[in-house]
Design a protein around this motif. Sequence first.
Motif, mmCIF file in Angstrom:
data_model
loop_
_atom_site.group_PDB
_atom_site.id
_atom_site.type_symbol
_atom_site.label_atom_id
_atom_site.label_comp_id
_atom_site.label_asym_id
_atom_site.label_seq_id
_atom_site.Cartn_x
_atom_site.Cartn_y
_atom_site.Cartn_z
ATOM 1 N N THR A 19 32.718 36.069 38.577
ATOM 2 C CA THR A 19 33.549 35.792 37.407
ATOM 3 C C THR A 19 34.901 36.458 37.604
ATOM 4 N N VAL A 20 35.960 35.723 37.398
ATOM 5 C CA VAL A 20 37.314 36.271 37.508
ATOM 6 C C VAL A 20 37.951 36.295 36.130
ATOM 7 N N CYS A 62 43.897 39.793 36.706
ATOM 8 C CA CYS A 62 44.141 39.706 38.146
ATOM 9 C C CYS A 62 45.630 39.656 38.436
ATOM 10 N N LYS A 63 46.070 40.535 39.376
ATOM 11 C CA LYS A 63 47.477 40.552 39.760
ATOM 12 C C LYS A 63 47.684 39.962 41.152
ATOM 13 N N LEU A 104 49.757 30.970 42.055
ATOM 14 C CA LEU A 104 50.162 31.709 40.857
ATOM 15 C C LEU A 104 49.700 33.165 40.920
ATOM 16 N N SER A 105 49.306 33.616 42.103
ATOM 17 C CA SER A 105 48.839 34.995 42.304
ATOM 18 C C SER A 105 47.608 35.327 41.470
ATOM 19 N N LYS A 106 46.685 34.404 41.449
ATOM 20 C CA LYS A 106 45.386 34.640 40.802
ATOM 21 C C LYS A 106 44.297 34.328 41.813
ATOM 22 N N VAL A 107 43.294 35.187 41.820
ATOM 23 C CA VAL A 107 42.226 34.946 42.770
ATOM 24 C C VAL A 107 41.365 33.779 42.295
ATOM 25 N N PHE A 108 40.834 33.036 43.238
ATOM 26 C CA PHE A 108 39.902 31.964 42.882
ATOM 27 C C PHE A 108 38.775 31.919 43.917
ATOM 28 N N PRO A 125 41.002 47.044 41.745
ATOM 29 C CA PRO A 125 41.532 48.158 40.956
ATOM 30 C C PRO A 125 41.745 47.805 39.483
ATOM 31 N N ASP A 126 41.639 46.541 39.152
ATOM 32 C CA ASP A 126 41.961 46.107 37.786
ATOM 33 C C ASP A 126 40.766 45.539 37.024
#
Length: 70
Positions: free
Chosen positions: A8-9, A14-15, A34-38, A56-57
Motif C-alpha cells: 500500500t502506498v 511519498c516524496k 510525478l515523483s510518486k512510487v508505484f 523515511p516517510d
Amino acid sequence: MHLKATITVKKLRCKGCGICVAFCPKHVLAVDALSKVFIRDAEACIGCGQCELRCPDYAIFADKVKGAAV
Ligand code: SF4
Ligand code: SF4
C-alpha cells in the motif's frame, strides 16, 4: 500465482526519494513522473518488508498475505 504481500502506498506522504525502489530486492517498485512510487510488478514481491522498513516517510506498507510462504 499468490501474492506474498499487499503493498500500500500513501501517495500524499511519498516524496519519490526512491529509497524503497533501491532496497526492494525484486524490483517491484518504481517512481513515476510525478515523483510518486508505484507498484510495477506486484507478483514479484516476496513480502520481505524492506520497503516499509526503509521508507523515511512511512509512505509504504507491506502487509504479508496470511499463509503465504516467503
Ligand atoms: S521510500 Fe517512501 S518516500 Fe521514498 S519513494 Fe519510497 S515510498 Fe516514497
Ligand atoms: S516487501 Fe520486499 S519485495 Fe515486496 S515491494 Fe517491499 S521491498 Fe519489494
